[in-house]
Write a protein that holds these residues in place. Structure first.
Motif, mmCIF file in Angstrom:
data_model
loop_
_atom_site.group_PDB
_atom_site.id
_atom_site.type_symbol
_atom_site.label_atom_id
_atom_site.label_comp_id
_atom_site.label_asym_id
_atom_site.label_seq_id
_atom_site.Cartn_x
_atom_site.Cartn_y
_atom_site.Cartn_z
ATOM 1 N N LEU A 1 0.867 -1.179 0.000
ATOM 2 C CA LEU A 1 0.000 0.000 0.000
ATOM 3 C C LEU A 1 0.907 1.233 0.000
ATOM 4 O O LEU A 1 1.915 1.258 0.706
ATOM 5 N N ALA A 2 0.567 2.255 -0.774
ATOM 6 C CA ALA A 2 1.375 3.482 -0.768
ATOM 7 C C ALA A 2 1.007 4.318 0.447
ATOM 8 O O ALA A 2 -0.170 4.641 0.646
ATOM 9 N N PHE A 3 2.000 4.660 1.258
ATOM 10 C CA PHE A 3 1.764 5.585 2.369
ATOM 11 C C PHE A 3 2.094 6.976 1.840
ATOM 12 O O PHE A 3 3.248 7.288 1.570
ATOM 13 N N ILE A 4 1.065 7.791 1.654
ATOM 14 C CA ILE A 4 1.211 9.043 0.915
ATOM 15 C C ILE A 4 1.572 10.190 1.863
ATOM 16 O O ILE A 4 0.895 10.427 2.861
ATOM 17 N N SER A 5 2.671 10.871 1.541
ATOM 18 C CA SER A 5 3.170 11.951 2.386
ATOM 19 C C SER A 5 2.573 13.290 1.981
ATOM 20 O O SER A 5 2.260 13.528 0.811
ATOM 21 N N LEU A 6 2.449 14.169 2.985
ATOM 22 C CA LEU A 6 1.989 15.533 2.736
ATOM 23 C C LEU A 6 3.150 16.495 2.923
ATOM 24 O O LEU A 6 4.002 16.293 3.783
ATOM 25 N N ILE A 7 3.172 17.544 2.088
ATOM 26 C CA ILE A 7 4.088 18.654 2.344
ATOM 27 C C ILE A 7 3.259 19.930 2.386
ATOM 28 O O ILE A 7 2.261 20.072 1.681
ATOM 29 N N ALA A 8 3.680 20.847 3.252
ATOM 30 C CA ALA A 8 2.961 22.104 3.432
ATOM 31 C C ALA A 8 3.872 23.270 3.078
ATOM 32 O O ALA A 8 5.089 23.098 2.961
ATOM 33 N N ALA B 1 9.079 9.277 -0.339
ATOM 34 C CA ALA B 1 7.645 9.280 -0.650
ATOM 35 C C ALA B 1 7.248 8.121 -1.565
ATOM 36 O O ALA B 1 8.053 7.619 -2.347
ATOM 37 N N ASN B 2 5.981 7.731 -1.442
ATOM 38 C CA ASN B 2 5.400 6.687 -2.290
ATOM 39 C C ASN B 2 4.092 7.174 -2.914
ATOM 40 O O ASN B 2 3.404 7.992 -2.326
ATOM 41 N N GLY B 3 3.761 6.619 -4.078
ATOM 42 C CA GLY B 3 2.479 6.931 -4.716
ATOM 43 C C GLY B 3 2.481 8.302 -5.353
ATOM 44 O O GLY B 3 2.810 8.469 -6.518
ATOM 45 N N PHE B 4 2.100 9.295 -4.577
ATOM 46 C CA PHE B 4 2.208 10.683 -5.002
ATOM 47 C C PHE B 4 2.419 11.523 -3.748
ATOM 48 O O PHE B 4 2.249 11.040 -2.633
ATOM 49 N N ILE B 5 2.820 12.773 -3.948
ATOM 50 C CA ILE B 5 2.946 13.678 -2.804
ATOM 51 C C ILE B 5 1.731 14.597 -2.772
ATOM 52 O O ILE B 5 1.334 15.161 -3.805
ATOM 53 N N TYR B 6 1.138 14.688 -1.605
ATOM 54 C CA TYR B 6 -0.013 15.561 -1.395
ATOM 55 C C TYR B 6 0.536 16.915 -0.964
ATOM 56 O O TYR B 6 1.048 17.075 0.141
ATOM 57 N N CYS B 7 0.461 17.890 -1.850
ATOM 58 C CA CYS B 7 0.955 19.239 -1.552
ATOM 59 C C CYS B 7 -0.192 20.073 -0.991
ATOM 60 O O CYS B 7 -1.192 20.294 -1.679
ATOM 61 N N VAL B 8 -0.042 20.504 0.238
ATOM 62 C CA VAL B 8 -1.072 21.309 0.892
ATOM 63 C C VAL B 8 -0.899 22.749 0.424
ATOM 64 O O VAL B 8 0.147 23.355 0.636
ATOM 65 N N SER B 9 -1.930 23.292 -0.218
ATOM 66 C CA SER B 9 -1.791 24.588 -0.883
ATOM 67 C C SER B 9 -1.727 25.753 0.083
ATOM 68 O O SER B 9 -1.172 26.797 -0.224
ATOM 69 N N SER B 10 -2.339 25.605 1.255
ATOM 70 C CA SER B 10 -2.488 26.734 2.171
ATOM 71 C C SER B 10 -2.355 26.243 3.597
ATOM 72 O O SER B 10 -2.650 25.087 3.898
ATOM 73 N N LEU B 11 -1.957 27.137 4.474
ATOM 74 C CA LEU B 11 -1.907 26.793 5.887
ATOM 75 C C LEU B 11 -3.318 26.751 6.464
ATOM 76 O O LEU B 11 -4.237 27.343 5.910
#
Length: 258
Positions: free
Chosen positions: A142-149, A163-173
């Motif tokens: 299973l891909a454990f998907i990382s977030l960056i802010a 990172a695996n799968g894709f990176i979840y980029c958080v657009s805003s605080l």
């Protein structure tokens, strides 16, 4: 190439998020199939939690509605099994560490993999504490998907490397929710990731209109939308399938030719 990588191999990806069980698990199941037909490339399934710290009022309310309707992790697993008899669209769970802990981390991840899930996002688990989940995810594929802010800065390189799968980029605080405009320099954030690893970057938090989706997709590999869709589910209840389908179709159309 795994299921998630395939999503990003043919153009910009549109990734809707819905809260499982809002308004009901039957409707959630139908929504996944309807959104796939409308052009969704991957679906994030939110497992409701009583204290969803990353969520704004729209998704918090959906969590409470789902929980008061009797939704459990086991019932959601059964729903995914039913979806998998009709669709192979990539599916990712988004929930909180407590949900996984209380179910039993290994048992949760093993079951998720067995029923055909492709990844897991836990927004309350910082990079430094991900190992206990990531190791089990790797064991079961299973891909454990990382977030960056926007505040991740020097940590972005470390996060991207593992990172695996894709990176979840958080657009805003702040928490999830619709925003009138996104001011973060997404381009430089994504460039930092790509310097480390060739991994898709999808941007979420605050995107609600086709115009915003198009602007974000110009620099990112995918667009994630949650609150705007969950809001439609809240407004229309059991009649939400048609408006959500129309919305997904319009968002996908906005990024399709990029």
């Amino acid at each position: 190439m795994n299921n998630i990588e395939k999503v990003f191999s043919h153009g910009k990806a549109f990734i809707p998020f819905i809260t499982c069980g809002d308004p009901s698990l039957e409707i959630t199941e139908q929504l996944v199939l309807a959104m796939e037909r409308a052009g969704a490339d991957l679906v994030e399934l939110g497992i409701p939690f009583s204290d969803p710290t990353a969520e704004g009022p729209v998704i918090q309310a959906a969590n409470l509605r789902a929980l008061s309707g009797g939704v459990t992790t086991d019932k959601i697993f059964q729903m995914v099994r039913r979806i998998r008899t009709q669709s192979q669209i990539p599916l990712v769970f988004m929930t909180y560490a407590n949900v996984v802990f209380s179910y039993g981390t290994e048992r949760f991840i093993q079951t998720a993999a067995e029923i055909g899930m492709d990844g897991l996002i836990l927004p309350d688990v910082p990079f430094e504490e991900k190992e206990e989940f990531d190791a089990v995810c790797q064991k079961y594929g299973l891909a454990f998907i990382s977030l960056i802010a926007p505040t991740s800065h020097e940590r972005i390189a470390c996060i991207a490397r593992e990172a695996n799968g894709f990176i979840y980029c958080v657009s805003s605080l702040g928490v999830t929710g619709v925003r009138s405009k996104i001011t973060t320099d997404l381009g430089s954030m994504i460039a930092l990731v790509k310097q480390e690893k060739k991994i898709p970057c999808a941007v979420g938090f605050g995107i609600s209109t086709p115009e915003q989706a198009r602007r974000v997709a110009a620099v990112a590999d995918g667009v994630i939308v949650g609150s705007a869709i969950v809001k439609l589910c809240g407004q229309h209840g059991c009649g939400c399938i048609a408006p959500v389908t129309d919305y997904v179709r319009s968002m996908k159309a906005a990024i399709a030719d990029l």
